[in-house]
Design an enzyme around this catalytic site. Structure first.
Site, PDB file in Angstrom:
ATOM      1  N   TYR A  81     -54.741 137.072 -70.178  1.00  0.00           N
ATOM      2  CA  TYR A  81     -54.831 135.731 -69.585  1.00  0.00           C
ATOM      3  C   TYR A  81     -54.163 135.767 -68.209  1.00  0.00           C
ATOM      4  O   TYR A  81     -54.162 136.798 -67.555  1.00  0.00           O
ATOM      5  CB  TYR A  81     -54.223 134.694 -70.567  1.00  0.00           C
ATOM      6  CG  TYR A  81     -54.748 133.323 -70.269  1.00  0.00           C
ATOM      7  CD1 TYR A  81     -56.114 133.039 -70.352  1.00  0.00           C
ATOM      8  CD2 TYR A  81     -53.906 132.310 -69.840  1.00  0.00           C
ATOM      9  CE1 TYR A  81     -56.614 131.793 -70.018  1.00  0.00           C
ATOM     10  CE2 TYR A  81     -54.395 131.060 -69.517  1.00  0.00           C
ATOM     11  CZ  TYR A  81     -55.749 130.815 -69.598  1.00  0.00           C
ATOM     12  OH  TYR A  81     -56.244 129.587 -69.260  1.00  0.00           O
ATOM     13  N   ARG A 134     -62.361 124.700 -61.324  1.00  0.00           N
ATOM     14  CA  ARG A 134     -61.008 124.866 -60.750  1.00  0.00           C
ATOM     15  C   ARG A 134     -60.302 125.950 -61.547  1.00  0.00           C
ATOM     16  O   ARG A 134     -59.449 125.681 -62.376  1.00  0.00           O
ATOM     17  CB  ARG A 134     -60.239 123.539 -60.816  1.00  0.00           C
ATOM     18  CG  ARG A 134     -59.075 123.469 -59.877  1.00  0.00           C
ATOM     19  CD  ARG A 134     -57.856 122.842 -60.527  1.00  0.00           C
ATOM     20  NE  ARG A 134     -57.404 123.591 -61.685  1.00  0.00           N
ATOM     21  CZ  ARG A 134     -56.330 123.304 -62.396  1.00  0.00           C
ATOM     22  NH1 ARG A 134     -55.605 122.268 -62.101  1.00  0.00           N
ATOM     23  NH2 ARG A 134     -55.975 124.046 -63.444  1.00  0.00           N
ATOM     24  N   LYS A 152     -58.308 132.617 -73.117  1.00  0.00           N
ATOM     25  CA  LYS A 152     -57.508 131.581 -73.784  1.00  0.00           C
ATOM     26  C   LYS A 152     -57.674 131.673 -75.302  1.00  0.00           C
ATOM     27  O   LYS A 152     -56.706 131.555 -76.050  1.00  0.00           O
ATOM     28  CB  LYS A 152     -57.986 130.214 -73.294  1.00  0.00           C
ATOM     29  CG  LYS A 152     -57.071 129.092 -73.659  1.00  0.00           C
ATOM     30  CD  LYS A 152     -56.275 128.679 -72.468  1.00  0.00           C
ATOM     31  CE  LYS A 152     -55.163 127.745 -72.809  1.00  0.00           C
ATOM     32  NZ  LYS A 152     -54.549 127.198 -71.625  1.00  0.00           N
ATOM     33  N   GLU A 223     -60.787 123.182 -70.252  1.00  0.00           N
ATOM     34  CA  GLU A 223     -59.913 124.087 -69.503  1.00  0.00           C
ATOM     35  C   GLU A 223     -60.414 124.257 -68.080  1.00  0.00           C
ATOM     36  O   GLU A 223     -61.603 124.529 -67.860  1.00  0.00           O
ATOM     37  CB  GLU A 223     -59.916 125.460 -70.211  1.00  0.00           C
ATOM     38  CG  GLU A 223     -58.955 126.464 -69.647  1.00  0.00           C
ATOM     39  CD  GLU A 223     -57.516 126.215 -70.062  1.00  0.00           C
ATOM     40  OE1 GLU A 223     -57.285 125.654 -71.150  1.00  0.00           O
ATOM     41  OE2 GLU A 223     -56.620 126.573 -69.290  1.00  0.00           O
ATOM     42  N   ASP A 224     -59.511 124.097 -67.134  1.00  0.00           N
ATOM     43  CA  ASP A 224     -59.796 124.375 -65.724  1.00  0.00           C
ATOM     44  C   ASP A 224     -61.012 123.622 -65.175  1.00  0.00           C
ATOM     45  O   ASP A 224     -61.866 124.195 -64.487  1.00  0.00           O
ATOM     46  CB  ASP A 224     -59.937 125.890 -65.495  1.00  0.00           C
ATOM     47  CG  ASP A 224     -58.560 126.562 -65.470  1.00  0.00           C
ATOM     48  OD1 ASP A 224     -57.556 125.845 -65.628  1.00  0.00           O
ATOM     49  OD2 ASP A 224     -58.486 127.780 -65.286  1.00  0.00           O
ATOM     50  N   ASP A 247     -55.699 121.179 -72.002  1.00  0.00           N
ATOM     51  CA  ASP A 247     -54.431 121.905 -71.928  1.00  0.00           C
ATOM     52  C   ASP A 247     -53.763 121.743 -70.567  1.00  0.00           C
ATOM     53  O   ASP A 247     -52.538 121.662 -70.491  1.00  0.00           O
ATOM     54  CB  ASP A 247     -54.645 123.384 -72.252  1.00  0.00           C
ATOM     55  CG  ASP A 247     -53.317 124.109 -72.378  1.00  0.00           C
ATOM     56  OD1 ASP A 247     -52.431 123.575 -73.065  1.00  0.00           O
ATOM     57  OD2 ASP A 247     -53.157 125.177 -71.775  1.00  0.00           O
ATOM     58  N   ASP A 248     -54.566 121.694 -69.497  1.00  0.00           N
ATOM     59  CA  ASP A 248     -53.959 121.568 -68.162  1.00  0.00           C
ATOM     60  C   ASP A 248     -53.137 120.279 -68.065  1.00  0.00           C
ATOM     61  O   ASP A 248     -52.080 120.252 -67.433  1.00  0.00           O
ATOM     62  CB  ASP A 248     -55.046 121.523 -67.074  1.00  0.00           C
ATOM     63  CG  ASP A 248     -55.899 122.773 -67.113  1.00  0.00           C
ATOM     64  OD1 ASP A 248     -55.326 123.870 -67.190  1.00  0.00           O
ATOM     65  OD2 ASP A 248     -57.141 122.654 -67.094  1.00  0.00           O
ATOM     66  N   ASN A 391     -47.930 126.667 -59.650  1.00  0.00           N
ATOM     67  CA  ASN A 391     -48.409 128.060 -59.752  1.00  0.00           C
ATOM     68  C   ASN A 391     -49.347 128.358 -58.591  1.00  0.00           C
ATOM     69  O   ASN A 391     -49.943 127.426 -58.058  1.00  0.00           O
ATOM     70  CB  ASN A 391     -49.182 128.240 -61.062  1.00  0.00           C
ATOM     71  CG  ASN A 391     -48.268 128.207 -62.268  1.00  0.00           C
ATOM     72  OD1 ASN A 391     -47.169 128.703 -62.231  1.00  0.00           O
ATOM     73  ND2 ASN A 391     -48.749 127.597 -63.335  1.00  0.00           N
TER      74      ASN A 391
HETATM   75  P1  NAI Z   1     -53.256 118.654 -57.388  1.00  0.00           P
HETATM   76  O1  NAI Z   1     -53.662 119.381 -56.177  1.00  0.00           O
HETATM   77  O2  NAI Z   1     -54.211 117.771 -58.092  1.00  0.00           O
HETATM   78  O3  NAI Z   1     -51.991 117.732 -57.030  1.00  0.00           O
HETATM   79  C1  NAI Z   1     -51.002 118.076 -56.095  1.00  0.00           C
HETATM   80  C2  NAI Z   1     -50.184 116.829 -55.781  1.00  0.00           C
HETATM   81  O4  NAI Z   1     -49.079 117.199 -54.949  1.00  0.00           O
HETATM   82  C3  NAI Z   1     -50.961 115.752 -55.025  1.00  0.00           C
HETATM   83  O5  NAI Z   1     -50.615 114.477 -55.545  1.00  0.00           O
HETATM   84  C4  NAI Z   1     -50.403 115.873 -53.594  1.00  0.00           C
HETATM   85  O6  NAI Z   1     -50.479 114.652 -52.858  1.00  0.00           O
HETATM   86  C5  NAI Z   1     -48.960 116.260 -53.893  1.00  0.00           C
HETATM   87  N1  NAI Z   1     -48.269 116.824 -52.753  1.00  0.00           N
HETATM   88  C6  NAI Z   1     -48.758 117.642 -51.779  1.00  0.00           C
HETATM   89  N2  NAI Z   1     -47.816 117.897 -50.873  1.00  0.00           N
HETATM   90  C7  NAI Z   1     -46.699 117.256 -51.275  1.00  0.00           C
HETATM   91  C8  NAI Z   1     -45.393 117.128 -50.752  1.00  0.00           C
HETATM   92  N3  NAI Z   1     -45.049 117.732 -49.609  1.00  0.00           N
HETATM   93  N4  NAI Z   1     -44.485 116.380 -51.419  1.00  0.00           N
HETATM   94  C9  NAI Z   1     -44.826 115.774 -52.589  1.00  0.00           C
HETATM   95  N5  NAI Z   1     -46.042 115.843 -53.125  1.00  0.00           N
HETATM   96  C10 NAI Z   1     -46.980 116.580 -52.472  1.00  0.00           C
HETATM   97  O7  NAI Z   1     -52.672 119.735 -58.388  1.00  0.00           O
HETATM   98  P2  NAI Z   1     -52.446 119.681 -59.976  1.00  0.00           P
HETATM   99  O8  NAI Z   1     -53.658 120.063 -60.717  1.00  0.00           O
HETATM  100  O9  NAI Z   1     -51.792 118.398 -60.344  1.00  0.00           O
HETATM  101  O10 NAI Z   1     -51.422 120.890 -60.151  1.00  0.00           O
HETATM  102  C11 NAI Z   1     -50.200 120.927 -59.426  1.00  0.00           C
HETATM  103  C12 NAI Z   1     -49.507 122.247 -59.659  1.00  0.00           C
HETATM  104  O11 NAI Z   1     -49.074 122.295 -61.001  1.00  0.00           O
HETATM  105  C13 NAI Z   1     -50.395 123.480 -59.435  1.00  0.00           C
HETATM  106  O12 NAI Z   1     -49.692 124.411 -58.655  1.00  0.00           O
HETATM  107  C14 NAI Z   1     -50.613 124.009 -60.800  1.00  0.00           C
HETATM  108  O13 NAI Z   1     -50.710 125.409 -60.784  1.00  0.00           O
HETATM  109  C15 NAI Z   1     -49.336 123.580 -61.492  1.00  0.00           C
HETATM  110  N6  NAI Z   1     -49.497 123.540 -62.941  1.00  0.00           N
HETATM  111  C16 NAI Z   1     -48.525 124.147 -63.666  1.00  0.00           C
HETATM  112  C17 NAI Z   1     -48.637 124.232 -65.011  1.00  0.00           C
HETATM  113  C18 NAI Z   1     -47.518 124.856 -65.795  1.00  0.00           C
HETATM  114  O14 NAI Z   1     -46.490 125.155 -65.275  1.00  0.00           O
HETATM  115  N7  NAI Z   1     -47.641 125.076 -67.056  1.00  0.00           N
HETATM  116  C19 NAI Z   1     -49.834 123.740 -65.719  1.00  0.00           C
HETATM  117  C20 NAI Z   1     -50.763 123.009 -64.876  1.00  0.00           C
HETATM  118  C21 NAI Z   1     -50.582 122.950 -63.519  1.00  0.00           C
END
Ligand code: NAI
Length: 549
Positions: A81, A134, A152, A223-224, A247-248, A391
């Site tokens: 994965y 995505r 997965k 997923e994704d 899951d996301d 991530n």
């Molecule tokens: P997304 O792109 O939909 O959301 C990002 C958010 O961050 C948006 O609201 C944006 O306006 C905000 N943002 C951008 N610049 C910023 C700043 N300077 N200050 C504050 N906010 C800011 O992304 P999504 O899908 O919500 O994922 C976010 C992150 O979470 C990704 O990196 C993803 O890999 C990670 N993630 C981690 C997981 C885990 O740790 N298990 C699981 C799912 C996602």
């Protein structure tokens, strides 16, 4: 036939199956074979070579494949994965050797019900579906996203003992907006732009209805999917027809909540102390808002009203703090619009105004947690909770080292990507906990499948989170370890499944009659867990010939 278990056939089977002479003389049991395979696996020079090696093994001997994965899960999970599967998806069309799972494309609209009967198994417990829009942090990979549901589900089998014959990876290929792929002569998907709007929703509706009519008791995990579709689809199907789970959004939220409980435990506090926490959530996308919603529900479970719970949050997006006068924000963020902190404040101003106990990063912005912000958190809190969850590593809001140094070793740290622990000059170790969804989704799938859950409720996901800190020991608390060990994944999944089944029963969504009868006897958790373990798949060669002694 000889390739199925190769040297693993004992002599009586070689005789009866006409295999004498077709395999080398030495008989090796599955344990010996697994040791040999693992040695070979370790010698492969790159993660992709390791993936190819395991893939070939899965194609010729599934039992041995799962044995090796389970015996070395900490080492093999990142190969089958994320992160390696990302590289695989990028090259999927060229790496493709053998079909696995099912593909439904835009050209299959109108035929999906009939197509489900092409799948050989009448029983499917868990389906993972992606539309490839995505894939991890890699964007739209179209049909090449198929690597994700496959990987997965391998983790579902390894981590929770779902039976490999009862899981189904699916790619819904509605086209791709990735032009490079569309122009690639070897691209294996439909080379057209993605379906949009109603046509897209109709295609997903048809697939979900088809899956439901063929396998009405399956759990469907999304997923994704791209952020805009992920929430829409979850809301559309969360009450049926199939039990659904994203899951996301939900798995991440559950694992972060479990980590928060683990962090409270590390400070000698019960789960109910979550009501005194103040969360500054940086990032208002699907991950950030899914987490905020779960933390908010947990606070309500521990006695706060919704209004009181919402006041414990301050949410920021790219425009700064989301306060009362920001009109254009994601609808999921609207309830969290702060009453107490003005609109548009930047991180350090927000920390000053809101005085959070925990800083959550879901912004995808590397280095967002500045040294000054981390120092401010450490001045406000004896044990600041620092969770840079974005991530991959290259997007992380801070490193473990930065959090450790700025807090003089006091931070409780958990991240989305793996980091090394940081050792302070006085020898204090700041642990780089990893909020890995692997702690939650296999157990949720197992629990839901075993009890035949009609739905996956928020209560089941909160119960899954509550199960995680119960696996920590006093030594773990002292070391600020807030998650169990990946190497313990089957024990973790058993505890999660047990909690999920109990929550499903409390919410009246258990459909499986055997599970109902078991629960009606009032059995305790030890017995329930024993029942769960008895249902888990363990890789072993099934004797093909009965020996008469
Ligand atoms: P997304 O792109 O939909 O959301 C990002 C958010 O961050 C948006 O609201 C944006 O306006 C905000 N943002 C951008 N610049 C910023 C700043 N300077 N200050 C504050 N906010 C800011 O992304 P999504 O899908 O919500 O994922 C976010 C992150 O979470 C990704 O990196 C993803 O890999 C990670 N993630 C981690 C997981 C885990 O740790 N298990 C699981 C799912 C996602």
């Amino acid at each position: 036939m000889c390739s199925v278990q190769g040297t693993g056939f004992p002599l009586p089977e070689r005789d009866r199956l006409g295999l004498r002479g077709l395999v080398p003389p030495r008989v090796m049991d599955v344990d010996a074979q697994a040791r040999k395979v693992y040695e070979d696996f370790q010698k492969r020079p790159t993660p992709l070579d390791k993936w190819l090696y395991l893939q070939a093994l899965q194609d010729r001997n599934e039992t041995l494949f799962y044995k090796v994965i389970i015996d070395h899960v900490e080492e093999t999970a990142p190969i089958i994965y994320t992160p390696t599967v990302g590289e695989v998806c990028l090259q999927y069309s060229r790496l493709y050797r053998r079909a696995r799972g099912m593909f439904f494309s835009v050209e299959d609209v109108g035929n999906m019900h009939a197509m489900c009967y092409n799948w050989p198994s009448d029983r499917v417990d868990v389906i993972v579906v992606t539309d490839g829009s995505r894939i991890l942090g890699l964007g739209d990979l179209g049909v090449q996203g198929m690597g994700i549901p496959i990987g997965k589900l391998d983790l579902y089998v390894a981590g929770a003992g779902l039976h490999p014959s009862y899981v189904l990876p699916i790619c819904l290929d509605v086209g791709t907006d990735n032009e490079t792929l569309r122009n690639d002569p070897w691209y294996l998907g439909v080379p057209r732009p993605r379906l949009q709007g109603d046509a897209y929703i109709q295609a997903v509706d048809e697939l979900v209805a088809a899956l439901h009519s063929r396998w009405p008791n399956a759990l469907l995990q999304f997923e994704d999917f791209s952020t805009d579709h992920a929430l829409t689809l979850l809301e559309r199907y969360r009450d049926g027809p199939l039990a659904c789970f994203n899951d996301d959004i939900q798995g991440t939220a559950s694992v972060v909540l479990g980590g928060v409980y683990g962090a409270l435990a590390a400070q000698g506090m019960p789960n109910s102390a979550i009501t005194q926490q103040k969360f500054l959530v940086c990032g208002a996308g699907s991950a950030g808002m899914g987490i905020a919603s779960a933390l908010c529900s947990a606070m309500q479970k521990h006695g706060l009203s919704r209004e009181e719970a919402l006041r414990q949050f301050c949410v920021m997006d790219i425009g700064g703090v989301i306060g009362q006068s920001r009109a254009h924000v994601d609808r999921a963020a609207l309830p969290f619009a702060s009453r107490d902190v003005p609109d548009g404040l930047h991180l350090e101003e927000a920390i000053e105004a809101f005085k959070p106990t925990a800083l959550l990063g879901l912004s995808t912005v590397k280095g967002l947690f500045s040294e000054k912000a981390l120092r401010m958190m450490s001045q406000l809190n004896a044990r600041p909770l620092i969770l840079p969850l974005s991530n991959p590593t290259s997007r992380s809001e801070c490193t473990c080292e930065q959090a450790a140094v700025a807090s003089e070793g006091r931070a409780i740290f958990a991240c989305g990507s793996p980091f090394p622990d940081h050792v302070m000059p006085d020898g204090t170790v700041v642990r780089a906990n990893q909020g890995n969804n692997f702690f939650v989704f296999p157990g949720v799938g197992l629990g839901a499948a075993l009890c035949g859950a009609a739905r996956v409720t928020d209560g089941m996901l909160i119960a899954a989170a509550e199960a995680l800190p119960t696996l920590l020991t006093a030594a773990d608390h002292a070391a600020a370890r807030i998650y169990p060990r990946v190497s313990d994944i089957r024990r973790v999944s058993t505890a999660v499944a047990c909690a999920v089944i109990r929550a499903a029963a409390a919410e009246g969504v258990v459909r499986n009659s055997e599970a109902r009868r078991m629960l009606e006897t009032g059995m305790d958790d030890t017995l329930l867990q024993r029942w769960i373990v008895s249902k888990m798949y363990t890789p072993a060669y099934v004797p093909l010939v009965q020996s008469h002694k």
